[in-house]
Design a protein around this motif. Structure first.
Motif, PDB file in Angstrom:
ATOM      1  N   ALA A 280       3.149   0.373   3.094  1.00 52.46           N
ATOM      2  CA  ALA A 280       3.382  -0.860   3.701  1.00 52.46           C
ATOM      3  C   ALA A 280       3.482  -1.827   2.832  1.00 52.46           C
ATOM      4  O   ALA A 280       3.107  -1.811   1.619  1.00 52.46           O
ATOM      5  N   ALA A 281       4.188  -2.959   3.296  1.00 50.93           N
ATOM      6  CA  ALA A 281       4.357  -4.194   2.432  1.00 50.93           C
ATOM      7  C   ALA A 281       4.321  -5.419   3.406  1.00 50.93           C
ATOM      8  O   ALA A 281       4.744  -5.408   4.193  1.00 50.93           O
ATOM      9  N   ALA A 282       3.483  -6.537   2.697  1.00 48.65           N
ATOM     10  CA  ALA A 282       3.807  -7.832   3.133  1.00 48.65           C
ATOM     11  C   ALA A 282       4.819  -8.616   2.323  1.00 48.65           C
ATOM     12  O   ALA A 282       4.373  -8.667   1.102  1.00 48.65           O
ATOM     13  N   TYR A 283       5.691  -8.998   2.846  1.00 46.80           N
ATOM     14  CA  TYR A 283       6.737  -9.631   2.170  1.00 46.80           C
ATOM     15  C   TYR A 283       7.293 -11.004   2.571  1.00 46.80           C
ATOM     16  O   TYR A 283       7.617 -11.077   3.753  1.00 46.80           O
ATOM     17  N   GLU A 284       7.359 -11.789   1.581  1.00 45.57           N
ATOM     18  CA  GLU A 284       7.826 -13.209   1.983  1.00 45.57           C
ATOM     19  C   GLU A 284       9.380 -13.399   1.456  1.00 45.57           C
ATOM     20  O   GLU A 284       9.672 -12.907   0.492  1.00 45.57           O
ATOM     21  N   PHE A 285      10.320 -13.554   2.582  1.00 42.54           N
ATOM     22  CA  PHE A 285      11.815 -13.561   2.186  1.00 42.54           C
ATOM     23  C   PHE A 285      11.988 -14.742   1.553  1.00 42.54           C
ATOM     24  O   PHE A 285      11.484 -15.833   1.632  1.00 42.54           O
ATOM     25  N   GLY A 286      13.177 -14.799   0.989  1.00 35.76           N
ATOM     26  CA  GLY A 286      13.712 -16.077   0.180  1.00 35.76           C
ATOM     27  C   GLY A 286      14.274 -17.045   1.102  1.00 35.76           C
ATOM     28  O   GLY A 286      14.231 -16.769   2.363  1.00 35.76           O
ATOM     29  N   SER A 287      14.645 -18.029   0.482  1.00 41.77           N
ATOM     30  CA  SER A 287      15.265 -19.352   1.250  1.00 41.77           C
ATOM     31  C   SER A 287      16.620 -18.950   1.899  1.00 41.77           C
ATOM     32  O   SER A 287      17.029 -19.463   2.780  1.00 41.77           O
ATOM     33  N   ARG A 288      17.512 -18.038   1.336  1.00 45.17           N
ATOM     34  CA  ARG A 288      18.897 -17.622   1.817  1.00 45.17           C
ATOM     35  C   ARG A 288      18.751 -16.417   2.675  1.00 45.17           C
ATOM     36  O   ARG A 288      18.362 -15.498   2.127  1.00 45.17           O
ATOM     37  N   THR A 289      19.179 -16.730   3.847  1.00 44.88           N
ATOM     38  CA  THR A 289      19.332 -15.506   4.781  1.00 44.88           C
ATOM     39  C   THR A 289      20.697 -15.277   5.230  1.00 44.88           C
ATOM     40  O   THR A 289      20.994 -14.616   6.011  1.00 44.88           O
ATOM     41  N   GLU A 290      21.633 -16.100   4.545  1.00 43.68           N
ATOM     42  CA  GLU A 290      23.170 -15.747   4.794  1.00 43.68           C
ATOM     43  C   GLU A 290      23.532 -15.116   3.555  1.00 43.68           C
ATOM     44  O   GLU A 290      23.347 -15.348   2.352  1.00 43.68           O
ATOM     45  N   PRO A 291      24.564 -14.126   3.918  1.00 47.67           N
ATOM     46  CA  PRO A 291      25.368 -13.502   2.699  1.00 47.67           C
ATOM     47  C   PRO A 291      26.152 -14.271   2.041  1.00 47.67           C
ATOM     48  O   PRO A 291      26.787 -15.017   2.166  1.00 47.67           O
TER      49      PRO A 291
ATOM     50  N   ILE B 194       7.170 -11.067   6.351  1.00 46.60           N
ATOM     51  CA  ILE B 194       7.591 -10.049   7.161  1.00 46.60           C
ATOM     52  C   ILE B 194       6.777  -8.702   6.719  1.00 46.60           C
ATOM     53  O   ILE B 194       6.143  -8.807   5.651  1.00 46.60           O
ATOM     54  N   VAL B 195       6.086  -7.838   7.765  1.00 49.82           N
ATOM     55  CA  VAL B 195       5.719  -6.756   7.415  1.00 49.82           C
ATOM     56  C   VAL B 195       6.647  -5.777   7.618  1.00 49.82           C
ATOM     57  O   VAL B 195       7.340  -5.404   8.712  1.00 49.82           O
ATOM     58  N   PHE B 196       6.588  -4.940   6.482  1.00 54.46           N
ATOM     59  CA  PHE B 196       7.368  -3.384   6.445  1.00 54.46           C
ATOM     60  C   PHE B 196       6.266  -2.374   6.466  1.00 54.46           C
ATOM     61  O   PHE B 196       5.447  -2.308   5.930  1.00 54.46           O
ATOM     62  N   ALA B 197       6.524  -1.303   7.484  1.00 51.59           N
ATOM     63  CA  ALA B 197       5.615  -0.197   7.399  1.00 51.59           C
ATOM     64  C   ALA B 197       6.234   1.154   7.722  1.00 51.59           C
ATOM     65  O   ALA B 197       7.277   1.346   8.641  1.00 51.59           O
ATOM     66  N   ALA B 198       6.067   2.219   6.957  1.00 51.12           N
ATOM     67  CA  ALA B 198       6.697   3.530   7.132  1.00 51.12           C
ATOM     68  C   ALA B 198       5.852   4.562   7.017  1.00 51.12           C
ATOM     69  O   ALA B 198       4.668   4.536   6.315  1.00 51.12           O
TER      70      ALA B 198
ATOM     71  N   GLU C 297       0.761  -1.141  -0.077  1.00 50.36           N
ATOM     72  CA  GLU C 297       0.100  -0.015   0.118  1.00 50.36           C
ATOM     73  C   GLU C 297       0.849   1.349  -0.102  1.00 50.36           C
ATOM     74  O   GLU C 297       1.780   1.226   0.623  1.00 50.36           O
ATOM     75  N   LEU C 298       0.582   2.308  -0.951  1.00 46.06           N
ATOM     76  CA  LEU C 298       1.354   3.422  -0.906  1.00 46.06           C
ATOM     77  C   LEU C 298       0.168   4.454  -0.805  1.00 46.06           C
ATOM     78  O   LEU C 298      -0.962   4.530  -1.040  1.00 46.06           O
ATOM     79  N   GLY C 299       0.476   5.450   0.211  1.00 47.04           N
ATOM     80  CA  GLY C 299      -0.514   6.573   0.570  1.00 47.04           C
ATOM     81  C   GLY C 299       0.199   8.058   0.804  1.00 47.04           C
ATOM     82  O   GLY C 299       1.488   8.264   0.982  1.00 47.04           O
ATOM     83  N   SER C 300      -0.751   9.017   0.832  1.00 45.84           N
ATOM     84  CA  SER C 300      -0.129  10.279   0.959  1.00 45.84           C
ATOM     85  C   SER C 300      -1.321  11.403   1.255  1.00 45.84           C
ATOM     86  O   SER C 300      -2.517  11.162   0.760  1.00 45.84           O
TER      87      SER C 300
ATOM     88  N   GLY D 269      -0.679   1.830  11.529  1.00 47.95           N
ATOM     89  CA  GLY D 269      -1.857   0.576  11.920  1.00 47.95           C
ATOM     90  C   GLY D 269      -2.572   0.122  10.724  1.00 47.95           C
ATOM     91  O   GLY D 269      -2.655  -1.085  10.464  1.00 47.95           O
ATOM     92  N   HIS D 270      -3.360   1.128  10.135  1.00 41.95           N
ATOM     93  CA  HIS D 270      -4.252   0.668   9.125  1.00 41.95           C
ATOM     94  C   HIS D 270      -3.676  -0.013   7.933  1.00 41.95           C
ATOM     95  O   HIS D 270      -4.078  -1.011   7.201  1.00 41.95           O
ATOM     96  N   SER D 271      -2.619   0.561   7.731  1.00 41.01           N
ATOM     97  CA  SER D 271      -1.795   0.150   6.221  1.00 41.01           C
ATOM     98  C   SER D 271      -1.189  -1.391   6.478  1.00 41.01           C
ATOM     99  O   SER D 271      -1.405  -2.103   5.615  1.00 41.01           O
ATOM    100  N   SER D 272      -0.489  -1.454   7.758  1.00 47.97           N
ATOM    101  CA  SER D 272      -0.067  -2.817   7.997  1.00 47.97           C
ATOM    102  C   SER D 272      -1.262  -3.965   8.105  1.00 47.97           C
ATOM    103  O   SER D 272      -0.979  -5.055   7.524  1.00 47.97           O
ATOM    104  N   THR D 273      -2.148  -3.552   8.663  1.00 51.52           N
ATOM    105  CA  THR D 273      -3.223  -4.644   8.760  1.00 51.52           C
ATOM    106  C   THR D 273      -3.836  -4.811   7.469  1.00 51.52           C
ATOM    107  O   THR D 273      -4.094  -6.095   6.934  1.00 51.52           O
ATOM    108  N   ARG D 274      -4.023  -3.769   6.659  1.00 49.91           N
ATOM    109  CA  ARG D 274      -4.522  -4.064   5.215  1.00 49.91           C
ATOM    110  C   ARG D 274      -3.581  -4.720   4.489  1.00 49.91           C
ATOM    111  O   ARG D 274      -4.066  -6.163   3.562  1.00 49.91           O
ATOM    112  N   VAL D 275      -2.367  -4.835   4.453  1.00 54.00           N
ATOM    113  CA  VAL D 275      -1.502  -5.643   3.607  1.00 54.00           C
ATOM    114  C   VAL D 275      -1.409  -6.974   4.053  1.00 54.00           C
ATOM    115  O   VAL D 275      -1.276  -8.059   3.137  1.00 54.00           O
ATOM    116  N   VAL D 276      -1.448  -7.278   5.164  1.00 54.24           N
ATOM    117  CA  VAL D 276      -1.375  -8.712   5.906  1.00 54.24           C
ATOM    118  C   VAL D 276      -2.774  -9.371   5.338  1.00 54.24           C
ATOM    119  O   VAL D 276      -2.729 -10.695   4.916  1.00 54.24           O
TER     120      VAL D 276
END
Ligand SMILES: CC(C)(COP(=O)(O)OP(=O)(O)OC[C@H]1O[C@@H](n2cnc3c(N)ncnc32)[C@H](O)[C@@H]1OP(=O)(O)O)[C@@H](O)C(=O)NCCC(=O)NCCS
Length: 362
Positions: free
Chosen positions: A319-330, A306-310, A178-181, A228-235
């Motif tokens: 806000a974004a609902a984001y599923e991380f990949g399988s690699r979490t090591e650099p 993961i939920v990102f919200a700003a 979700e993007l808002g202004s 609060g609103h944008s996070s719950t909406r993206v979930v």
């Protein structure tokens, strides 16, 4: 179908620290008030420009992705404090990285800027427009701070974070956004003399027109609602239940705003990433720095939801609902570093004191 995923991450924090105790010598404030009302203990002051911070974070993210700079199609720098208006910070970063096949663009949605850029770059990769983007949030925000204004002086800091967004065959990535202004309330958080819309004679009479000015309680109220609103909406839009969320990585502006967002998502505090005590609000850089530190602390598991919200000046939010990949090591590490500095914080801030007023003991 092509799918975009974050495959690299990195951060760059300038080493010079401004503590709450240091601030006690600049404005009428104290460590107890700042800690209780914001959660911040210290922040960083940069001795280099926004593009330099971004370049180091970008090199570290590319190394983590195991990619050479020539593989990057787009360098996107989210910032509201570019070194200059022309050219973009992204162009300077593209050159410093040697990303010779990349386009370069700055994006300004203030503190929401990184999330805007991540969502836009993910969409471009998902749509097949590009294969690889380097998305950076970088700010030298303290340039715009009037250290006689205790309402803003205690909140902000400098820093950069970066991610690589790449086309892969793996599942995951951006599930909802979700993007808002609300530009109608732009004047509750602004720096009206920081661009071309200011009369130079007026600015000459009052340099503080260039500094960030804020109605804190008004921004606070709206931030809690928007996050609060944008996070719950993206979930919901992602088809997740609230209990599916593994980690909330919010914009770090005030720990009380973060707590309110977590309560709205009914999240256990163990599922919320907070590092505001160390860096304060670094605007577009808070989320990529926090994501990098969450990965370093092994708090992002393979496939994590993961939920990102700003939120930020504009007032903008994302806000974004984001599923991380399988690699979490650099995959690798970069030896990129900022040039050295003597770490004398008051010397670094002398330019602010000379321009806006104030200084130790004033
Ligand atoms: C700025 C902020 C920390 C102020 O906290 P607050 O609880 O709203 O505090 P208020 O502004 O209502 O002020 C409460 C009191 O503390 C005082 N105060 C304000 N700043 C102070 C400081 N730095 N040190 C000590 N006292 C301070 C006020 O003068 C007021 O005193 P009074 O009761 O005697 O009048 C808070 O409003 C906030 O975080 N807002 C959002 C800002 C933000 O996130 N901006 C970036 C967006 S990306």
């Amino acid at each position: 179908m092509t799918n975009s995923l974050i495959t690299g991450w990195g951060k760059c924090l300038p080493p010079t620290v401004l503590t709450n105790h240091d601030l006690e010598s600049l404005v009428d404030t104290n460590d107890e008030w700042i800690t209780a009302r914001t959660g911040i203990k210290e922040r960083r002051i940069s001795h280099v420009g926004t593009a330099d911070l971004a370049t180091v974070a970008g090199k570290r993210a590319l190394a983590a992705a195991g990619l050479p700079p020539a593989d990057v199609d787009l360098v996107s720098v989210a910032t509201c404090t570019p070194d200059m208006l022309l050219p973009s910070a992204a162009s300077l970063v593209q050159d410093a990285l040697g990303a010779t096949n990349a386009g370069a663009v700055d994006q300004n949605a203030a503190c929401s800027g990184f999330l805007y850029s991540l969502i836009m770059a993910s969409g471009m990769v998902d749509g097949g427009v590009i294969d690889t983007a380097l998305v950076i949030g970088s700010e030298r925000l303290t340039y715009l701070i009037d250290f006689t204004d205790r309402g803003t002086a205690v909140l902000f800091g400098d820093g950069a974070g970066a991610v690589v967004v790449q086309a892969t065959d793996e599942p995951g990535g951006l599930k909802a956004s979700e993007l808002g202004s609300d530009g109608a309330v732009a004047d509750i958080l602004w720096a009206p003399g920081s661009g071309t819309g200011v009369n130079r004679m007026e600015l000459e009479k009052d340099h503080r027109l260039q500094a960030i000015a804020m109605n804190g309680p008004e921004v606070f109220k709206r931030a809690v609602t928007a996050m609060g609103h944008s996070s719950t909406r993206v979930v919901k839009e992602a088809g997740w239940a609230l209990e599916d969320v593994d980690l909330l990585i919010p914009h770090q502006a005030n720990v009380r705003i973060i707590d309110a967002t977590a309560r709205r998502l009914k999240l256990d505090p163990a599922k919320v990433f907070v590092n505001i005590e160390s860096y304060g609000n670094t605007s577009a850089a808070t989320i990529p720095i926090a994501l990098t530190e969450a990965l370093e602390a092994r708090r992002v598991k393979p496939g994590a939801k993961i939920v990102f919200a700003a939120f930020g000046a504009g007032l903008s939010w994302a806000a974004a609902a984001y599923e991380f990949g399988s690699r979490t090591e650099p995959l690798g590490e970069s030896d990129a570093e900022l040039p050295p500095t003597d770490g004398d914080v008051m010397r670094l801030l002398a330019d602010n004191f000379a321009y806006y007023g104030g200084g130790p003991g004033s």
